[in-house]
Write an enzyme that holds these catalytic residues in place. Structure first.
Site, PDB file in Angstrom:
ATOM      1  CG  ASP A 100      -0.126  -0.243   2.519  1.00 15.55           C
ATOM      2  OD1 ASP A 100       1.073   0.072   2.573  1.00 15.55           O
ATOM      3  OD2 ASP A 100      -0.723  -0.765   3.479  1.00 15.55           O
ATOM      4  CD  GLU A 122       0.406  -6.848   3.169  1.00 16.62           C
ATOM      5  OE1 GLU A 122       1.132  -7.459   3.972  1.00 16.62           O
ATOM      6  OE2 GLU A 122       0.381  -5.601   3.081  1.00 16.62           O
ATOM      7  CD  GLU A 136      -0.185   4.076   4.844  1.00 19.61           C
ATOM      8  OE1 GLU A 136       0.972   4.279   5.246  1.00 19.61           O
ATOM      9  OE2 GLU A 136      -1.140   4.842   5.140  1.00 19.61           O
ATOM     10  CG  HIS A 220       5.413   4.160  11.443  1.00 19.10           C
ATOM     11  ND1 HIS A 220       5.154   2.878  11.890  1.00 19.10           N
ATOM     12  CD2 HIS A 220       5.032   4.182  10.138  1.00 19.10           C
ATOM     13  CE1 HIS A 220       4.651   2.163  10.912  1.00 19.10           C
ATOM     14  NE2 HIS A 220       4.548   2.930   9.840  1.00 19.10           N
ATOM     15  NE  ARG A 222       0.853  10.607   6.002  1.00 17.73           N
ATOM     16  CZ  ARG A 222       1.793  11.359   5.441  1.00 17.73           C
ATOM     17  NH1 ARG A 222       1.781  12.662   5.614  1.00 17.73           N
ATOM     18  NH2 ARG A 222       2.745  10.797   4.710  1.00 17.73           N
ATOM     19  CG  HIS A 253       9.277   6.473  11.576  1.00 18.31           C
ATOM     20  ND1 HIS A 253       9.359   7.616  10.816  1.00 18.31           N
ATOM     21  CD2 HIS A 253       8.916   5.483  10.722  1.00 18.31           C
ATOM     22  CE1 HIS A 253       9.051   7.334   9.560  1.00 18.31           C
ATOM     23  NE2 HIS A 253       8.780   6.048   9.477  1.00 18.31           N
TER      24      HIS A 253
END
Length: 400
Positions: A100, A122, A136, A220, A222, A253
């Site tokens: 993604d 996937e 994503e 991490h 967003r 991250h």
């Protein structure tokens, strides 16, 4: 530049999770005698090259991104143009993308525009919300509309694709991350058993600490930037206060917003808490798997670690409100706890006390919903059948 050939497969990847999850496919394709080129998109750099070395899949083609404008549209534009140029030169029989990311979405679009059949590894993961995970969920849906082969990890993912009436064929093959994490775990265990452990200062720190319980934290996403990240860090501090025999390793991250939020909370802690809470740089894959394998609990907002942790039989607390991997929750391997510190601490303390997720039975002995570690071979078999059959695959026409 490799000479154009209609018989090759191009595997497009450029981020850490893509490389980990595509490696088993590349290795399986090559084992079955299918020429397979790795196209590195450059979306991740420092984290990428140790992974390519570990899995032995050095890229044949490399894109050097400029990223002069730090926005998603700018990244998408640069990726599509650069990937399209490489694919035009290679003229492959098929292009593979994973998951993604922007690399995957733009790689799939570039291939589709060039009428190169696309295989989506996937495929079919859905949270049902375009804003979480972002971007994503948008990327997954987009790739689904242009793919020729959909390699779904689970029956649920396959059902999502059937419901959306995507073009092409859907195959349930499990998740290649199981192949990858089992390979890495076997490697690090064998090295330690032979008295030649891999270089892993973070794990050695835990061994030297004398502490009994280990918690691995990764965050991490967003949607967790800002106040939610501060809440997660505050929960970690409170957990260490409540559980004096516990240690936390948190590979931070590189995003500055994540770094600032976590380091600020860490700096405000007492010396005792700081000594049991190790903030480290992002880890190469084998050291990360070694720590996961040793951990008593995984706290994460990552998608891949949900699958990896389940494959290693580790209790998971997922610090999100929704997950596109509902199998983790329905099989009893994880709990959704969001970012509320009280929920995180309560559930985490319960796991550290008795080894179980609150209200759930242990997952040991249960079949892994993400497969048995043969996903790469299954994908390679499907592609070999279609590409080496009587008729080569042709892409689905796109509306003009």
């Amino acid at each position: 530049m490799t000479s154009p050939t209609q018989s090759c497969v191009v595997a497009i990847m450029g981020t850490r999770p893509e490389i980990i999850k595509m490696a088993p496919v590349v290795l399986a394709l090559r084992k079955q005698g299918m020429p397979t080129h790795v196209l590195h998109t450059g979306q991740h750099e420092e984290m990428a090259w140790p992974l390519y070395e570990f899995f032995g899949i050095k890229p044949a083609e490399i894109i050097r991104l400029k990223r002069e404008v730090p926005t998603l549209p700018a990244l998408a534009s640069e990726l599509m143009s650069a990937i399209g140029t490489q694919l035009s030169s290679l003229q492959p029989a098929a292009a593979l993308v994973h998951g993604d990311t922007s690399s995957a979405a733009m790689g799939a679009l570039a291939a589709a525009f060039l009428q190169i059949p696309v295989g989506h590894v996937e495929a079919g993961l859905r949270s049902g919300r375009m804003d979480e995970p972002f971007p994503e969920e948008i990327n997954r849906s987009l790739i689904g509309r242009v793919s020729h082969w959909h390699f779904a990890p689970t029956a649920q993912a396959s059902s999502n694709l059937q419901r959306e009436n995507v073009p092409g064929s859907v195959s349930i093959v499990g998740n290649t991350v199981v192949d990858a994490v089992l390979l890495a775990a076997q490697h690090v265990r064998a090295q330690r058993l032979a008295g030649q452990p891999i270089a892993n200062p973070d794990y050695q720190w835990f061994l030297d600490s004398g502490l009994r319980k280990l918690v691995l934290v990764t965050a991490h996403r967003r949607e967790n930037w800002g106040a939610p990240m501060e809440q997660i860090a505050s929960a970690v501090a409170a957990l260490l206060q409540q559980c004096p025999d516990a240690a936390v390793i948190w590979p931070l991250h590189l995003n500055p917003l994540v770094q600032q939020a976590v380091r600020a909370v860490h700096a405000a802690c007492t010396p005792d808490i700081q000594q049991r809470w190790r903030l480290s740089a992002p880890l190469d894959y084998p050291p990360m798997v070694e720590i996961m394998d040793a951990a008593n609990l995984l706290l994460t907002d990552s998608g891949g670690i949900q699958e990896e942790g389940l494959s290693l039989h580790k209790p998971l607390l997922v610090m999100r409100d929704v997950t596109e991997r509902p199998e983790v929750i329905t099989c009893g391997g994880g709990l959704l706890v969001g970012t509320d510190p009280h929920r995180i601490v309560s559930a985490a303390a319960s796991v550290l006390a008795d080894g179980r997720l609150p209200g759930l039975a242990p997952t040991h002995g249960q079949a892994n919903p993400f497969g048995d570690g043969t996903s790469g071979a299954q994908i390679a078999a499907v592609l070999r059948k279609h590409l080496h059959g009587a008729h080569a695959a042709t892409p689905h026409p796109l509306p003009v």
